[in-house]
Design a protein around this motif. Structure first.
Motif, PDB file in Angstrom:
ATOM      1  N   LEU A 133      -0.793  -5.876   4.734  1.00  0.00           N
ATOM      2  CA  LEU A 133      -1.321  -7.178   4.800  1.00  0.00           C
ATOM      3  C   LEU A 133      -2.139  -7.412   3.310  1.00  0.00           C
ATOM      4  O   LEU A 133      -3.055  -6.497   2.875  1.00  0.00           O
ATOM      5  N   THR A 134      -2.322  -8.492   2.859  1.00  0.00           N
ATOM      6  CA  THR A 134      -2.819  -8.860   1.655  1.00  0.00           C
ATOM      7  C   THR A 134      -3.507  -9.945   1.870  1.00  0.00           C
ATOM      8  O   THR A 134      -3.147 -11.121   2.144  1.00  0.00           O
ATOM      9  N   PHE A 135      -4.864  -9.959   1.527  1.00  0.00           N
ATOM     10  CA  PHE A 135      -5.833 -11.243   1.532  1.00  0.00           C
ATOM     11  C   PHE A 135      -6.559 -11.152   0.271  1.00  0.00           C
ATOM     12  O   PHE A 135      -7.499 -10.019   0.020  1.00  0.00           O
ATOM     13  N   SER A 136      -6.695 -12.138  -0.283  1.00  0.00           N
ATOM     14  CA  SER A 136      -7.525 -12.187  -1.696  1.00  0.00           C
ATOM     15  C   SER A 136      -7.300 -10.959  -2.519  1.00  0.00           C
ATOM     16  O   SER A 136      -6.097 -10.698  -2.989  1.00  0.00           O
ATOM     17  N   ASN A 137      -8.176 -10.174  -2.776  1.00  0.00           N
ATOM     18  CA  ASN A 137      -7.761  -9.243  -3.659  1.00  0.00           C
ATOM     19  C   ASN A 137      -7.591  -7.930  -3.076  1.00  0.00           C
ATOM     20  O   ASN A 137      -7.918  -6.691  -3.507  1.00  0.00           O
ATOM     21  N   ILE A 138      -7.314  -7.925  -1.556  1.00  0.00           N
ATOM     22  CA  ILE A 138      -7.387  -6.770  -0.771  1.00  0.00           C
ATOM     23  C   ILE A 138      -5.985  -6.592  -0.353  1.00  0.00           C
ATOM     24  O   ILE A 138      -5.585  -7.483   0.074  1.00  0.00           O
ATOM     25  N   THR A 139      -5.593  -5.160  -0.403  1.00  0.00           N
ATOM     26  CA  THR A 139      -4.231  -5.080   0.288  1.00  0.00           C
ATOM     27  C   THR A 139      -4.393  -3.755   1.515  1.00  0.00           C
ATOM     28  O   THR A 139      -5.050  -2.787   1.000  1.00  0.00           O
ATOM     29  N   VAL A 140      -4.044  -4.164   2.573  1.00  0.00           N
ATOM     30  CA  VAL A 140      -4.177  -2.917   3.547  1.00  0.00           C
ATOM     31  C   VAL A 140      -2.963  -2.390   4.110  1.00  0.00           C
ATOM     32  O   VAL A 140      -2.078  -3.375   4.501  1.00  0.00           O
ATOM     33  N   ASN A 141      -2.620  -1.018   3.868  1.00  0.00           N
ATOM     34  CA  ASN A 141      -1.382  -0.887   4.234  1.00  0.00           C
ATOM     35  C   ASN A 141      -1.642   0.169   5.340  1.00  0.00           C
ATOM     36  O   ASN A 141      -2.061   1.050   5.422  1.00  0.00           O
ATOM     37  N   MET A 142      -1.087  -0.254   6.668  1.00  0.00           N
ATOM     38  CA  MET A 142      -1.591   0.554   7.813  1.00  0.00           C
ATOM     39  C   MET A 142      -0.643   1.456   8.210  1.00  0.00           C
ATOM     40  O   MET A 142      -0.735   2.339   9.037  1.00  0.00           O
ATOM     41  N   GLN A 143       0.716   1.724   7.453  1.00  0.00           N
ATOM     42  CA  GLN A 143       1.509   2.604   7.770  1.00  0.00           C
ATOM     43  C   GLN A 143       1.121   3.950   7.097  1.00  0.00           C
ATOM     44  O   GLN A 143       1.018   5.033   7.446  1.00  0.00           O
ATOM     45  N   GLU A 144       0.416   3.789   5.861  1.00  0.00           N
ATOM     46  CA  GLU A 144      -0.082   4.818   4.985  1.00  0.00           C
ATOM     47  C   GLU A 144      -1.655   5.251   5.404  1.00  0.00           C
ATOM     48  O   GLU A 144      -2.253   5.913   4.551  1.00  0.00           O
ATOM     49  N   PHE A 145      -2.281   3.989   6.010  1.00  0.00           N
ATOM     50  CA  PHE A 145      -3.795   4.160   6.081  1.00  0.00           C
ATOM     51  C   PHE A 145      -4.291   4.070   4.597  1.00  0.00           C
ATOM     52  O   PHE A 145      -5.187   5.069   4.227  1.00  0.00           O
ATOM     53  N   LYS A 146      -4.251   2.927   3.783  1.00  0.00           N
ATOM     54  CA  LYS A 146      -4.502   3.224   2.519  1.00  0.00           C
ATOM     55  C   LYS A 146      -5.272   1.772   2.355  1.00  0.00           C
ATOM     56  O   LYS A 146      -4.609   0.758   2.879  1.00  0.00           O
ATOM     57  N   ILE A 147      -6.265   1.473   1.378  1.00  0.00           N
ATOM     58  CA  ILE A 147      -6.827   0.276   1.197  1.00  0.00           C
ATOM     59  C   ILE A 147      -6.982   0.385  -0.531  1.00  0.00           C
ATOM     60  O   ILE A 147      -7.221   1.347  -1.152  1.00  0.00           O
ATOM     61  N   PHE A 148      -6.496  -0.703  -0.898  1.00  0.00           N
ATOM     62  CA  PHE A 148      -6.048  -1.126  -2.337  1.00  0.00           C
ATOM     63  C   PHE A 148      -6.890  -2.463  -2.585  1.00  0.00           C
ATOM     64  O   PHE A 148      -6.720  -3.529  -2.028  1.00  0.00           O
ATOM     65  N   LYS A 159     -10.929   4.447  10.936  1.00  0.00           N
ATOM     66  CA  LYS A 159     -11.637   3.449  11.506  1.00  0.00           C
ATOM     67  C   LYS A 159     -12.082   2.028  10.651  1.00  0.00           C
ATOM     68  O   LYS A 159     -11.880   0.809  11.182  1.00  0.00           O
ATOM     69  N   GLU A 160     -12.518   2.483   9.547  1.00  0.00           N
ATOM     70  CA  GLU A 160     -13.074   1.508   8.713  1.00  0.00           C
ATOM     71  C   GLU A 160     -11.712   0.577   8.164  1.00  0.00           C
ATOM     72  O   GLU A 160     -12.000  -0.423   7.926  1.00  0.00           O
ATOM     73  N   ILE A 161     -10.746   1.489   7.872  1.00  0.00           N
ATOM     74  CA  ILE A 161      -9.491   0.840   7.388  1.00  0.00           C
ATOM     75  C   ILE A 161      -9.258  -0.328   8.377  1.00  0.00           C
ATOM     76  O   ILE A 161      -8.675  -1.265   8.303  1.00  0.00           O
ATOM     77  N   GLU A 162      -8.877   0.324   9.960  1.00  0.00           N
ATOM     78  CA  GLU A 162      -8.482  -0.647  10.838  1.00  0.00           C
ATOM     79  C   GLU A 162      -9.516  -1.880  11.208  1.00  0.00           C
ATOM     80  O   GLU A 162      -9.032  -3.029  11.305  1.00  0.00           O
ATOM     81  N   LEU A 163     -10.725  -1.472  10.795  1.00  0.00           N
ATOM     82  CA  LEU A 163     -11.634  -2.889  10.854  1.00  0.00           C
ATOM     83  C   LEU A 163     -11.504  -3.690   9.703  1.00  0.00           C
ATOM     84  O   LEU A 163     -11.492  -4.897  10.160  1.00  0.00           O
ATOM     85  N   LEU A 164     -11.188  -3.325   8.798  1.00  0.00           N
ATOM     86  CA  LEU A 164     -11.165  -4.219   7.478  1.00  0.00           C
ATOM     87  C   LEU A 164      -9.834  -4.907   7.817  1.00  0.00           C
ATOM     88  O   LEU A 164      -9.693  -6.230   7.696  1.00  0.00           O
ATOM     89  N   HIS A 165      -8.869  -4.442   8.345  1.00  0.00           N
ATOM     90  CA  HIS A 165      -7.413  -4.781   8.660  1.00  0.00           C
ATOM     91  C   HIS A 165      -7.506  -6.061   9.602  1.00  0.00           C
ATOM     92  O   HIS A 165      -7.065  -7.085   9.532  1.00  0.00           O
ATOM     93  N   CYS A 166      -8.376  -5.716  10.575  1.00  0.00           N
ATOM     94  CA  CYS A 166      -8.642  -6.730  11.607  1.00  0.00           C
ATOM     95  C   CYS A 166      -9.199  -8.086  11.231  1.00  0.00           C
ATOM     96  O   CYS A 166      -9.106  -9.076  11.408  1.00  0.00           O
ATOM     97  N   PHE A 167     -10.412  -7.755  10.257  1.00  0.00           N
ATOM     98  CA  PHE A 167     -10.915  -8.797   9.503  1.00  0.00           C
ATOM     99  C   PHE A 167      -9.923  -9.636   8.817  1.00  0.00           C
ATOM    100  O   PHE A 167      -9.903 -11.144   9.137  1.00  0.00           O
ATOM    101  N   ALA A 168      -9.251  -9.040   7.958  1.00  0.00           N
ATOM    102  CA  ALA A 168      -8.461  -9.566   6.870  1.00  0.00           C
ATOM    103  C   ALA A 168      -7.151 -10.232   7.689  1.00  0.00           C
ATOM    104  O   ALA A 168      -6.610 -11.465   7.171  1.00  0.00           O
ATOM    105  N   SER A 169      -6.901  -9.902   8.865  1.00  0.00           N
ATOM    106  CA  SER A 169      -5.593 -10.591   9.788  1.00  0.00           C
ATOM    107  C   SER A 169      -6.544 -11.833  10.235  1.00  0.00           C
ATOM    108  O   SER A 169      -5.531 -12.740  10.756  1.00  0.00           O
TER     109      SER A 169
END
Length: 232
Positions: A133-148, A159-169
C-alpha cells in the motif's frame, strides 16, 4: 482495509434479527437484514456484505438453497448458519454446501460475535494485509513487513507496521480505539485499550521527520484519524 464491515443476517424471526443487529453494531460492524430467502439473496447481490448469518428454515427459499446460490457467485464470503435443530445431519449438510461455521439456537450472542470475528479474520481481514500500500510518501509492504518513507526504510516492530497500514488503508476516516484493536491486535484481544495510544505515540515519534504531508489526528474521546495536511 474495509472502513466498515457489513454483516447480512437472513432470518425470519424479528426478535433474533434485532438481537443480532444489536450485537453486530456493538462490535463496530454495519448490520443489515432480510426476513426470507429471496430477499436475502437480493440483499446479497445489492449490498455486497462481508459476512452472512443465515438461518436454515426460511420462507420462500430455505437456507440450503440460499447458501448454494451464494456460493455459485462468491466462493470466499463467510457464511455462518443458524439452526434450531442442532442435528448432525444439518451441520454436515451445511458445511458440505459451503457454510463456514454453524451455531445452534438458542445461542449466546457473544459466542455468535466471536464466530463472526473468527470467520472474518480468516478471510477479508487477513487477505487485505497481503498487499503493498502506498499513501502520500509512505509505502507499507505487508508481505515483508517493511515501511518505506520517501524511499528510505524505517525500522518498526510488526504491530506498529500493521497499525500504520490500517491507518493508511483508511485515510481521512475516524477509527475508534476498539476498531484499531480488533483490526491490528485481533478480535480476541482483551488487554488494556490504552496500548493503542502507546503504539501511536511510537509511530508518530519514529516518523516525525517524514510527516510533512500527513498526520495522525487525535479525536478526543473517540479515536484517531489519519489525514493529509491542508498545506501539503
Amino acid at each position: 482495509m474495509r472502513s466498515s464491515i457489513k454483516v447480512l443476517t437472513i432470518e425470519d424471526d424479528p426478535n433474533i434479527v434485532e438481537l443480532i443487529d444489536l450485537y453486530m453494531v456493538k462490535i463496530g460492524f454495519q448490520s443489515i437484514s432480510a426476513y426470507d430467502g429471496e430477499s436475502g439473496l437480493e440483499m446479497f447481490f445489492n449490498e455486497q456484505p462481508d459476512c452472512i448469518i443465515l438461518d436454515l428454515m426460511l420462507p420462500k427459499m430455505d437456507g440450503w438453497e440460499v447458501c448454494k446460490t451464494i456460493r455459485l457467485e462468491d466462493k470466499t464470503i463467510p457464511i455462518l448458519m443458524l439452526t434450531g435443530k442442532g442435528e448432525s445431519y444439518d451441520i454436515v449438510k451445511g458445511l458440505e454446501i459451503g457454510s463456514d461455521d454453524y451455531i445452534v439456537k438458542p445461542f449466546d450472542p457473544n459466542e455468535l460475535c466471536a464466530r463472526v470475528k473468527a470467520a472474518l479474520r480468516r478471510t477479508i481481514l487477513s487477505e487485505e494485509y497481503k498487499a503493498e500500500l502506498t499513501f502520500s510518501n509512505i509505502t507499507v509492504n505487508m508481505q515483508e513487513f517493511k515501511i518505506f518513507v520517501e524511499g528510505q526504510e524505517v525500522k518498526m516492530p510488526p504491530k506498529e507496521i500493521e497499525l500504520l497500514h490500517c491507518f493508511a488503508s483508511n485515510p481521512n476516516q475516524v477509527l475508534s480505539r476498539q476498531q484499531l484493536l480488533d483490526r491490528v491486535w485481533g478480535y480476541e484481544f482483551d488487554g488494556d485499550p490504552r496500548t493503542i495510544d502507546v503504539h501511536i505515540k511510537r509511530v508518530r515519534d519514529k516518523l516525525a521527520s517524514y510527516s510533512s504531508l500527513w498526520s495522525i489526528i487525535t479525536i478526543r474521546g473517540i479515536g484517531y484519524r489519519f489525514e493529509e495536511k491542508e498545506n501539503a
